[in-house]
Scaffold this active site. Structure first.
Site, short mmCIF file in Angstrom:
data_model
loop_
_atom_site.label_atom_id
_atom_site.label_comp_id
_atom_site.label_asym_id
_atom_site.label_seq_id
_atom_site.Cartn_x
_atom_site.Cartn_y
_atom_site.Cartn_z
N ALA A 195 0.53 -0.92 -0.37
CA ALA A 195 0.08 0.02 -0.18
C ALA A 195 0.59 1.51 0.22
CB ALA A 195 -1.24 0.19 1.18
N ALA A 196 0.63 2.32 -1.43
CA ALA A 196 1.52 3.45 -0.97
C ALA A 196 1.07 4.80 -1.34
CB ALA A 196 2.84 3.03 -1.21
N SER B 191 2.10 6.20 -5.65
CA SER B 191 3.14 5.80 -5.62
C SER B 191 2.89 6.91 -7.24
CB SER B 191 2.34 4.18 -6.34
OG SER B 191 1.62 3.91 -7.21
N THR C 248 11.40 0.83 -3.32
CA THR C 248 10.89 1.12 -5.38
C THR C 248 12.57 1.53 -5.16
OG1 THR C 248 11.06 2.74 -6.20
CG2 THR C 248 10.54 3.25 -4.00
N ASP C 249 13.45 1.57 -6.10
CA ASP C 249 14.61 2.08 -6.76
C ASP C 249 14.84 3.28 -6.79
OD1 ASP C 249 13.64 2.38 -9.07
OD2 ASP C 249 14.99 1.54 -10.55
N GLU C 250 13.84 3.55 -6.44
CA GLU C 250 13.74 5.32 -6.70
C GLU C 250 14.40 5.84 -5.50
OE1 GLU C 250 10.69 6.95 -8.80
OE2 GLU C 250 9.88 5.55 -9.75
N TYR D 84 7.59 11.45 -3.57
CA TYR D 84 7.38 9.99 -4.11
C TYR D 84 8.73 9.17 -3.19
CZ TYR D 84 7.15 5.67 -5.32
OH TYR D 84 7.30 3.95 -5.64
N LYS E 195 9.09 6.18 0.75
CA LYS E 195 9.66 5.17 0.52
C LYS E 195 11.14 5.12 1.06
CE LYS E 195 7.51 2.08 -1.47
NZ LYS E 195 6.55 1.59 -1.34
N LYS F 256 0.29 6.76 -15.54
CA LYS F 256 2.00 5.87 -15.56
C LYS F 256 2.42 5.85 -17.14
CE LYS F 256 3.17 5.43 -10.90
NZ LYS F 256 1.76 4.11 -10.18
N GLY G 231 13.15 18.28 -11.15
CA GLY G 231 14.41 17.13 -10.01
C GLY G 231 14.50 15.66 -10.72
P1 NAD Z 1 -0.69 1.71 -6.98
O1 NAD Z 1 -0.60 3.01 -7.06
O2 NAD Z 1 -1.02 0.90 -8.32
O3 NAD Z 1 -1.39 0.82 -6.22
C1 NAD Z 1 -1.92 1.13 -3.93
C2 NAD Z 1 -2.39 1.11 -3.72
O4 NAD Z 1 -2.70 1.76 -2.89
C3 NAD Z 1 -3.49 1.07 -3.85
O5 NAD Z 1 -5.11 -0.19 -4.24
C4 NAD Z 1 -4.88 1.96 -3.11
O6 NAD Z 1 -5.67 1.75 -2.97
C5 NAD Z 1 -3.38 1.61 -1.71
N1 NAD Z 1 -3.57 2.07 -0.84
C6 NAD Z 1 -2.72 3.55 -0.89
N2 NAD Z 1 -3.30 4.59 0.23
C7 NAD Z 1 -3.54 3.23 1.09
C8 NAD Z 1 -3.94 2.81 2.69
N3 NAD Z 1 -3.10 4.28 3.57
N4 NAD Z 1 -4.20 1.83 3.11
C9 NAD Z 1 -3.89 0.68 2.43
N5 NAD Z 1 -4.38 0.82 0.96
C10 NAD Z 1 -3.57 2.22 0.78
O7 NAD Z 1 1.07 1.28 -6.69
P2 NAD Z 1 1.76 -0.17 -7.37
O8 NAD Z 1 1.76 -0.13 -8.37
O9 NAD Z 1 0.56 -1.31 -7.37
O10 NAD Z 1 3.17 -0.07 -6.48
C11 NAD Z 1 2.75 -1.08 -5.10
C12 NAD Z 1 4.03 -0.35 -4.37
O11 NAD Z 1 4.99 -1.21 -5.25
C13 NAD Z 1 4.27 0.37 -3.44
O12 NAD Z 1 4.67 0.77 -2.29
C14 NAD Z 1 4.89 1.34 -4.65
O13 NAD Z 1 5.46 1.91 -3.69
C15 NAD Z 1 6.07 0.26 -4.68
N6 NAD Z 1 6.82 -0.06 -6.61
C16 NAD Z 1 6.21 0.28 -7.14
C17 NAD Z 1 6.78 0.49 -8.88
C18 NAD Z 1 6.27 1.12 -10.45
O14 NAD Z 1 6.53 0.47 -10.99
N7 NAD Z 1 4.65 0.53 -9.99
C19 NAD Z 1 7.96 0.77 -8.91
C20 NAD Z 1 8.84 0.63 -8.30
C21 NAD Z 1 8.05 0.64 -6.49
P1 TYD Z 2 6.79 7.62 -14.58
O1 TYD Z 2 6.01 5.71 -15.34
O2 TYD Z 2 5.99 8.25 -14.10
O3 TYD Z 2 7.48 6.75 -13.43
P2 TYD Z 2 8.56 6.54 -12.76
O4 TYD Z 2 8.70 8.60 -12.70
O5 TYD Z 2 8.78 6.48 -11.22
O6 TYD Z 2 9.73 6.17 -13.41
O7 TYD Z 2 7.09 8.14 -16.01
C1 TYD Z 2 8.29 6.92 -16.02
C2 TYD Z 2 9.76 7.90 -17.19
O8 TYD Z 2 8.48 8.09 -17.83
C3 TYD Z 2 9.75 9.19 -16.10
O9 TYD Z 2 10.82 9.17 -16.87
C4 TYD Z 2 9.11 10.28 -16.38
C5 TYD Z 2 8.75 9.94 -17.90
N1 TYD Z 2 6.66 10.58 -18.37
C6 TYD Z 2 7.07 10.94 -19.63
O10 TYD Z 2 7.72 11.61 -19.90
N2 TYD Z 2 6.15 11.40 -20.00
C7 TYD Z 2 4.61 11.01 -19.34
O11 TYD Z 2 3.47 11.60 -19.64
C8 TYD Z 2 4.44 10.45 -18.00
C9 TYD Z 2 3.90 9.66 -16.85
C10 TYD Z 2 6.02 10.21 -18.18
#
Ligand code: NAD
Ligand code: TYD
Length: 360
Positions: A81-82, A84, A133-135, A159, A163, A198, A295
Site C-alpha cells: 500500500a502506498a 505511488s 522502489t529503486d527510486e 515520492y 518510500k 504511468k 528534479g
Molecule cells: P498503485 O498506486 O497501483 O497501488 C497502490 C495501492 O495502495 C492502491 O490499491 C491504493 O488504494 C492502496 N493504498 C494507498 N494508500 C493506502 C492506505 N493508506 N491504506 C491501504 N491501501 C492504500 O501502486 P503500484 O504500482 O501497485 O505499487 C505498489 C507498491 O510497489 C508501492 O509501494 C510502490 O511504491 C512500489 N513500487 C512500484 C513500482 C511501479 O513501477 N509501479 C516500482 C517500484 C516500487
Molecule cells: P512514470 O511512469 O511516471 O514512472 P517513474 O517516474 O516512477 O519512473 O515515468 C516513467 C518515465 O517516463 C519518467 O522518466 C517520466 C517519463 N514520463 C514522460 O515522459 N511523460 C509522461 O507523461 C509520464 C507520465 C512520464
C-alpha cells in the site's frame, strides 16, 4: 500460509493476489483503502474464490489493522500500500507523507503488537515484507553503474523520499524490536491493470484515442523496465524464502530511454492498425515534447544478481515480449480502462471481509 497483502487492489498488489490464488494454495487477505489507484475490477478474476478475503481499510488505522490481524492470523504481511506516482507527489506531497510514512509506521506498530503475542512456533514462521522502489537510490549517470543493495540512499522526489523513510522505519523495527522483515527494491513495472497515469499505459491509451503522447524534456531519461508478472513472482519468492533482515533488488535488465519506449509502442500500434486516427500515418506523429519534470531522475538501473544467485529468480519476459503482451491486454480489456477513464470503476462496492458472527 495466510498472507495479508496491503495495497492488493493496486497494479502490482493485484498481480500478487491473482498469482497467490491462481498459482498457490495460500489464503490471502487484501487490505486496501481504495484510493484513486485501487480498483476492485483488477481483483475480479479471483474475488469469489474461497481463499480470498478483502477489507476496505487503511494501513494508517492501527486499531483496524490489529483487529484484522487478530481475525485473519497472517503468517506473512506483504506491504504494497502506498501513493505511488511521482508527478502526484510533486503537485501534492501530503498524501505521500500520510500513506507511505505514517501508514508504514502504523502498520509496523500493529504488526509488532500482533507478532509479540504469537506463540514462538508462529513467530519463527512470521515475516513482514516491505515492497519498495529503486527510486530511493536517486539516479545514476554512468551507463556502467548499477544500483546494488549497498547503494546509499539519495531520493530526489517527495515520492522516493517518502518510500526511503518507510524503508528506514522497516529496518529500524527489525534492528530495535527484532521484527522479522525482508525488503525489496524494484525498478519500473509495466503490464496489465496499470493505472493510466504511468508512462506506458498513458501512452497506449492516448494513442488509441488519437491524443498527444507527452514526453518530458527530450525523453532521454532511462528506466529499467520490469514486467509485473515477473515482479510478483519475485515478491512471492522473497516473501516465502528470503532471508530475514535482507534486502533484494529486483530489476528487468531492460534499460530503455523514454523516447525509445514510446516509439516502440507506436511501432506496435502502427503494425496492429492499418487505419490510424484522423490526420496521421504513424502513431509517432502524436508525440509531443513537453516541459520536463522538476528534479527528474536521469537513469535507473538495477543489479539483480543477489536475488538471481540466492533465490534463483530471473525475469522471463524481454521488454519486447512484455510490451507486446501489455499492448494486447489494453486492446482486449477496453471495459477495464474505459471504467477507469470515466471514473465508474470507483463505484464498485467492495465485498468486505467478515468473520462468522460479525454483524457489522
Ligand atoms: P498503485 O498506486 O497501483 O497501488 C497502490 C495501492 O495502495 C492502491 O490499491 C491504493 O488504494 C492502496 N493504498 C494507498 N494508500 C493506502 C492506505 N493508506 N491504506 C491501504 N491501501 C492504500 O501502486 P503500484 O504500482 O501497485 O505499487 C505498489 C507498491 O510497489 C508501492 O509501494 C510502490 O511504491 C512500489 N513500487 C512500484 C513500482 C511501479 O513501477 N509501479 C516500482 C517500484 C516500487
Ligand atoms: P512514470 O511512469 O511516471 O514512472 P517513474 O517516474 O516512477 O519512473 O515515468 C516513467 C518515465 O517516463 C519518467 O522518466 C517520466 C517519463 N514520463 C514522460 O515522459 N511523460 C509522461 O507523461 C509520464 C507520465 C512520464
Amino acid at each position: 500460509m495466510r498472507i495479508a497483502v496491503t495495497g492488493g487492489a493496486g497494479f502490482i498488489g493485484s498481480e500478487v493476489v491473482r498469482q497467490i490464488i491462481e498459482q498457490t494454495e495460500h489464503q490471502v487477505l487484501v487490505i486496501d483503502a481504495l484510493s484513486y489507484a485501487g480498483n476492485l475490477q483488477s481483483l475480479k478474476p479471483v474475488s469469489s474464490h474461497p481463499r480470498y478475503r478483502f477489507s476496505h481499510s487503511s494501513v494508517c488505522d492501527r486499531q483496524v489493522i490489529s483487529q484484522l490481524f487478530t481475525e485473519f492470523q497472517p503468517q506473512i504481511v506483504m506491504h504494497l500500500a502506498a501513493e505511488s506516482h511521482v508527478d502526484r507527489s510533486i503537485s501534492g506531497p501530503d498524501n505521500f507523507i500520510e500513506a507511505n510514512i505514517i501508514g508504514t509506521f502504523q502498520l509496523l506498530e500493529a504488526t509488532r503488537d500482533y507478532y509479540q503475542q504469537l506463540p514462538s512456533t508462529e513467530q519463527a514462521l512470521f515475516r513482514f515484507h516491505h515492497i519498495s522502489t529503486d527510486e530511493v537510490f536517486g539516479d545514476l549517470a554512468e551507463t556502467n553503474d548499477f544500483f546494488t543493495e549497498q547503494t546509499p540512499y539519495a531520493p530526489s522526489s517527495p515520492y522516493s523520499a517518502s518510500k526511503a523513510a518507510s524503508d528506514h522505519l522497516v529496518r529500524a523495527w527489525h534492528r530495535t524490536y527484532q521484527l522479522p522483515i525482508v525488503v525489496t527494491n524494484c525498478s519500473n513495472n509495466y503490464g496489465p491493470y496499470q493505472f493510466p497515469e504511468k508512462l506506458i499505459p498513458l501512452v497506449i491509451l492516448n494513442a488509441l484515442q488519437g491524443k498527444p503522447l507527452p514526453i518530458y524534456g527530450k525523453g532521454e531519461q532511462i528506466r529499467d523496465w520490469l514486467y509485473v508478472a515477473d515482479h510478483a513472482r519475485a515478491l512471492l519468492r522473497v516473501a516465502l524464502e528470503g532471508e530475514i533482515g535482507e534486502t533484494y533488488n529486483i530489476g528487468g535488465h531492460n534499460e530503455k530511454r523514454n523516447i525509445d519506449v514510446v516509439n516502440t509502442i507506436c511501432q506496435i500500434l502502427d503494425e496492429r492498425f492499418s487505419e490510424k486516427p484522423q490526420g496521421i500515418t504513424s502513431y509517432s506523429q502524436l508525440i509531443q515534447f513537453v516541459a520536463d519534470r522538476p528534479g527528474h531522475d536521469k537513469r535507473y538501473a538495477i543489479d539483480a544478481s543477489k536475488i538471481a544467485q540466492q533465490l534463483d529468480w530471473q525475469p522471463l519476459e524481454t521488454f519486447e515480449s512484455g510490451l507486446r503482451k501489455t499492448v494486447e491486454w489494453y486492446l482486449d480489456n477496453q471495459r477495464w480502462w474505459q471504467a477507469v477513464l470515466d471514473g465508474s470503476y470507483a463505484t464498485v462496492e467492495p465485498i468486505s471481509y467478515q468473520q462468522e458472527g460479525d454483524k457489522s
